[in-house]
Design an enzyme around this catalytic site. Structure first.
Site, PDB file in Angstrom:
ATOM      1  N   LYS A 104       0.857  -1.196   0.000  1.00  0.00           N
ATOM      2  CA  LYS A 104       0.000   0.000   0.000  1.00  0.00           C
ATOM      3  C   LYS A 104       0.885   1.234   0.000  1.00  0.00           C
ATOM      4  O   LYS A 104       1.453   1.620   1.010  1.00  0.00           O
ATOM      5  CB  LYS A 104      -0.931   0.046   1.207  1.00  0.00           C
ATOM      6  CG  LYS A 104      -2.031   1.071   0.953  1.00  0.00           C
ATOM      7  CD  LYS A 104      -2.596   1.736   2.181  1.00  0.00           C
ATOM      8  CE  LYS A 104      -1.815   2.842   2.766  1.00  0.00           C
ATOM      9  NZ  LYS A 104      -1.646   4.053   1.938  1.00  0.00           N
TER      10      LYS A 104
ATOM     11  N   GLY B  22       6.777   5.084   8.461  1.00  0.00           N
ATOM     12  CA  GLY B  22       5.921   6.261   8.553  1.00  0.00           C
ATOM     13  C   GLY B  22       6.103   6.912   9.910  1.00  0.00           C
ATOM     14  O   GLY B  22       7.137   6.726  10.567  1.00  0.00           O
ATOM     15  N   SER B  23       5.084   7.633  10.329  1.00  0.00           N
ATOM     16  CA  SER B  23       5.205   8.390  11.569  1.00  0.00           C
ATOM     17  C   SER B  23       5.093   7.464  12.783  1.00  0.00           C
ATOM     18  O   SER B  23       4.505   6.383  12.717  1.00  0.00           O
ATOM     19  CB  SER B  23       4.107   9.441  11.618  1.00  0.00           C
ATOM     20  OG  SER B  23       2.843   8.816  11.547  1.00  0.00           O
ATOM     21  N   THR B  24       5.654   7.926  13.884  1.00  0.00           N
ATOM     22  CA  THR B  24       5.602   7.147  15.121  1.00  0.00           C
ATOM     23  C   THR B  24       4.157   6.985  15.593  1.00  0.00           C
ATOM     24  O   THR B  24       3.774   5.922  16.085  1.00  0.00           O
ATOM     25  CB  THR B  24       6.497   7.809  16.191  1.00  0.00           C
ATOM     26  OG1 THR B  24       7.849   7.766  15.708  1.00  0.00           O
ATOM     27  CG2 THR B  24       6.435   7.096  17.525  1.00  0.00           C
ATOM     28  N   GLU B  25       3.324   8.029  15.390  1.00  0.00           N
ATOM     29  CA  GLU B  25       1.923   7.927  15.821  1.00  0.00           C
ATOM     30  C   GLU B  25       1.210   6.814  15.063  1.00  0.00           C
ATOM     31  O   GLU B  25       0.520   5.975  15.663  1.00  0.00           O
ATOM     32  CB  GLU B  25       1.137   9.227  15.559  1.00  0.00           C
ATOM     33  CG  GLU B  25       1.692  10.475  16.204  1.00  0.00           C
ATOM     34  CD  GLU B  25       2.887  11.024  15.436  1.00  0.00           C
ATOM     35  OE1 GLU B  25       2.691  11.457  14.300  1.00  0.00           O
ATOM     36  OE2 GLU B  25       4.008  10.994  15.977  1.00  0.00           O
TER      37      GLU B  25
ATOM     38  N   GLY C  89       2.653   4.373  13.585  1.00  0.00           N
ATOM     39  CA  GLY C  89       3.329   3.131  14.002  1.00  0.00           C
ATOM     40  C   GLY C  89       2.621   2.502  15.191  1.00  0.00           C
ATOM     41  O   GLY C  89       2.409   1.280  15.241  1.00  0.00           O
TER      42      GLY C  89
ATOM     43  N   CYS D  13      13.204  10.725   7.230  1.00  0.00           N
ATOM     44  CA  CYS D  13      13.187  10.392   8.657  1.00  0.00           C
ATOM     45  C   CYS D  13      14.585  10.550   9.231  1.00  0.00           C
ATOM     46  O   CYS D  13      14.765  10.679  10.435  1.00  0.00           O
ATOM     47  CB  CYS D  13      12.650   8.986   8.863  1.00  0.00           C
ATOM     48  SG  CYS D  13      13.217   7.855   7.629  1.00  0.00           S
TER      49      CYS D  13
HETATM   50  P1  ADP Z   1       3.390  10.807   7.053  1.00  0.00           P
HETATM   51  O1  ADP Z   1       3.142  11.573   8.301  1.00  0.00           O
HETATM   52  O2  ADP Z   1       4.788  10.817   6.605  1.00  0.00           O
HETATM   53  O3  ADP Z   1       2.355  11.006   5.977  1.00  0.00           O
HETATM   54  P2  ADP Z   1       2.066   8.487   7.939  1.00  0.00           P
HETATM   55  O4  ADP Z   1       2.572   7.671   9.057  1.00  0.00           O
HETATM   56  O5  ADP Z   1       0.853   9.322   8.154  1.00  0.00           O
HETATM   57  O6  ADP Z   1       3.288   9.319   7.480  1.00  0.00           O
HETATM   58  O7  ADP Z   1       1.803   7.603   6.650  1.00  0.00           O
HETATM   59  C1  ADP Z   1       2.653   6.581   6.226  1.00  0.00           C
HETATM   60  C2  ADP Z   1       1.816   5.490   5.596  1.00  0.00           C
HETATM   61  O8  ADP Z   1       0.927   4.971   6.572  1.00  0.00           O
HETATM   62  C3  ADP Z   1       0.944   5.946   4.426  1.00  0.00           C
HETATM   63  O9  ADP Z   1       0.931   4.911   3.452  1.00  0.00           O
HETATM   64  C4  ADP Z   1      -0.416   6.108   5.079  1.00  0.00           C
HETATM   65  O10 ADP Z   1      -1.490   5.952   4.167  1.00  0.00           O
HETATM   66  C5  ADP Z   1      -0.402   4.979   6.079  1.00  0.00           C
HETATM   67  N1  ADP Z   1      -1.322   5.154   7.200  1.00  0.00           N
HETATM   68  C6  ADP Z   1      -1.748   6.309   7.775  1.00  0.00           C
HETATM   69  N2  ADP Z   1      -2.611   6.055   8.777  1.00  0.00           N
HETATM   70  C7  ADP Z   1      -2.742   4.712   8.865  1.00  0.00           C
HETATM   71  C8  ADP Z   1      -3.481   3.821   9.711  1.00  0.00           C
HETATM   72  N3  ADP Z   1      -4.257   4.251  10.674  1.00  0.00           N
HETATM   73  N4  ADP Z   1      -3.341   2.486   9.503  1.00  0.00           N
HETATM   74  C9  ADP Z   1      -2.530   2.017   8.545  1.00  0.00           C
HETATM   75  N5  ADP Z   1      -1.820   2.797   7.707  1.00  0.00           N
HETATM   76  C10 ADP Z   1      -1.912   4.129   7.860  1.00  0.00           C
END
Ligand code: ADP
Length: 501
Positions: A198, A251-254, A256, A307
């Protein structure tokens, strides 16, 4: 859609972009979303629509996971290691063949410069495929001499095998869209898994193109599935899916944290590469010219959307003024513009939302009392450009020093001793990377030992290689991607006992 008509685009890319909609790739077929929904992806240099993409949600993730599961019992499972090696090399050949159009696609979809895409993302993507192409023939188990105390004198043969984990879900971000996709796909395929990828909603196109190249390379249908969509729908469905065996997330820690919770249902294996707030530390005995370049590149490569960005610069006091001035001078003179223009040195941020977020952090820094030395605002005109921004006189407690901004914002701070540098560098929840600039070899190694980070760069910054492990300490995540250690992530070990008595 000006960029699409642009004559400098390669014919292959023009043809790709001219499609009325970019469909999902499931089970080797290009399909509309079950909901028939689509979403727009933008060219961040103009803010205009670049392409329409099918929007996957839970129903499509369901189909993709089923296709991956089915592929695991098809011809893919019967390929020899040497055949998997050949397929990965063939895919690398295709990525090299398409390097020009893939690099241009990355510029258009995420705003990176053509120079960085051509010299960084594309060669690295091919190198990752070739590195992991070498692994299928070298993944093997061991024989282990076992003892059974309650069966004295007995004889057993014990050996281990390494098997694929199964269906891998990969959720990746928008800052290195193709590279991140390849970084997951290459080891996953080398180890014999099937993949549901994805891509980030901001940058879905290169992953879709990569999926097509996988089919052209001869990978059986369903081994690689690509489901662009949004995090809370497609992403969450993949993270929570009971038939996904392992999830790899960057991706972001939140988010994660959300992934960890969502994965608990079937206890899927996880590897997480999360945020960072990296220190880049210059000692007074450093090569000043090299350090000045390294600080700038460390903070602003890919518009700071890394990152691993060196966003907290610590400079030993004797060099503080001159290095700060050098950084400010570079920040004020860098050429910003559309990534596709070969003269551009810095492109736009990925999205309007990211631009607003970064500007919010800048405003917060000013309000908290930090001194703005360069940048601090958006570029006038179209697109999501923010000027490279340098702050000084910031306190470690300020948000601009603690939180990951993921944009072109750097804070420069003086220090007076090695102990102070180490303790301030480590005073963060993150631990992905750190940089050290010094002419003293002993100090370099002492610092490498003291810094709590998954990667330490000495007199260099932002260097990566397929063979070098990549991952974080602390809240920057766990697991190591790239390198031989990725093989552990994408295989599972089986222990076999044979009674020889
Ligand atoms: P950024 O802040 O760099 O956009 P994110 O952590 O928001 O990073 O996004 C990184 C990836 O995680 C993207 O592919 C996003 O669609 C996906 N993503 C965002 N929220 C969720 C979630 N709740 N569950 C699974 N994947 C998510």
């Amino acid at each position: 859609m000006q960029a699409v008509a642009s004559p400098e685009l390669s014919p292959a890319l023009r043809e790709f972009l001219a499609r009325p909609s970019h469909q999902l790739l499931i089970g080797g077929k290009r399909l509309d979303a079950a909901s028939a929904k689509t979403f727009e992806t933008m060219d961040p240099a103009t803010g205009r629509v670049l392409a329409r993409v099918a929007e996957a949600d839970a129903a499509d993730v369901e189909r993709a996971v089923a296709a991956a599961r089915q592929a695991l019992s098809g011809p893919w499972s019967r390929l020899s290691p040497a055949e998997r090696e050949r397929l990965l090399h063939r895919l690398a050949d295709l990525v090299e063949r398409e390097a020009e159009s893939l690099a241009q696609l990355e510029c258009l979809d995420c705003g990176k410069t053509i120079r960085e895409a051509k010299n960084g993302d594309l060669p690295l993507a091919a190198a990752l495929l070739r590195y992991f192409a070498g692994w299928p023939t070298k993944i093997h188990g061991e024989t282990i001499p076992v003892s059974v105390p309650y069966y004295p004198g007995a004889s057993f043969l014990h050996y281990t095998t390494r098997e694929p984990v199964g269906v891998i879900g990969a959720i990746i971000p928008w800052n290195f869209p193709l590279l991140m996709a390849v970084e997951r796909l290459a080891p996953a395929l080398a180890c014999g898994n099937a993949l549901v990828l994805k891509p980030a909603e901001q940058t879905p196109l290169s992953a879709l193109r990569l999926g097509e190249l996988c089919l052209e390379a001869g990978l059986p249908e369903g081994v690689v599935n690509v489901v662009p969509g949004f995090g809370p729908t497609a992403g969450a469905a993949l993270a929570g899916h009971p038939d996904v065996d392992k999830l790899t997330f960057t991706g972001s820690t939140e988010v994660g944290r959300e992934i960890v919770k969502a994965s608990a249902g079937n206890l899927k294996r996880l590897s997480l590469e999360l945020g960072g707030k990296a220190p880049n530390i210059v000692f007074a005995d450093a090569d000043v010219e090299a350090a000045a370049k390294g600080l700038f590149m460390g903070a602003f490569y890919n518009q700071g959307q890394c990152c691993s960005a060196g966003s907290r610069v610590l400079v030993e006091r004797p060099l503080f003024e001159s290095l700060t001035a050098a950084l400010v001078e570079r920040a004020k003179t860098v050429r910003q513009g559309p990534g596709l223009n070969p003269k551009t040195q810095m492109g736009p941020l990925v999205s309007r939302q990211q631009k607003e977020r970064v500007l919010g952090y800048i405003e917060g820094g000013v309000k908290e009392g930090a001194r703005l030395l360069a940048g601090g605002e958006a570029l006038a005109g179209e697109g999501y450009f923010v000027k490279p921004t340098v702050f000084s006189e910031a306190k470690d407690s300020m948000r601009i020093c603690r939180e990951e901004i993921f944009g072109p914002v750097v804070v420069v701070m003086p220090f007076d001793s090695q102990e102070e540098a180490v303790s301030r560098a480590n005073a963060t929840d993150y631990g992905l990377v750190a940089g050290v600039w010094t002419g003293d070899v002993k100090r370099a190694h002492r610092m490498a030992r003291a810094l709590k980070a998954g990667t330490v760069w000495v007199n260099c910054y932002h260097f990566v290689d397929a063979a070098a492990p990549w991952g974080g300490f602390k809240r920057s995540g766990y697991g190591r991607e790239k390198s031989q250690y990725a093989i552990d992530l994408y295989t599972q070990l089986k222990s076999v006992w044979v009674d020889l008595n």
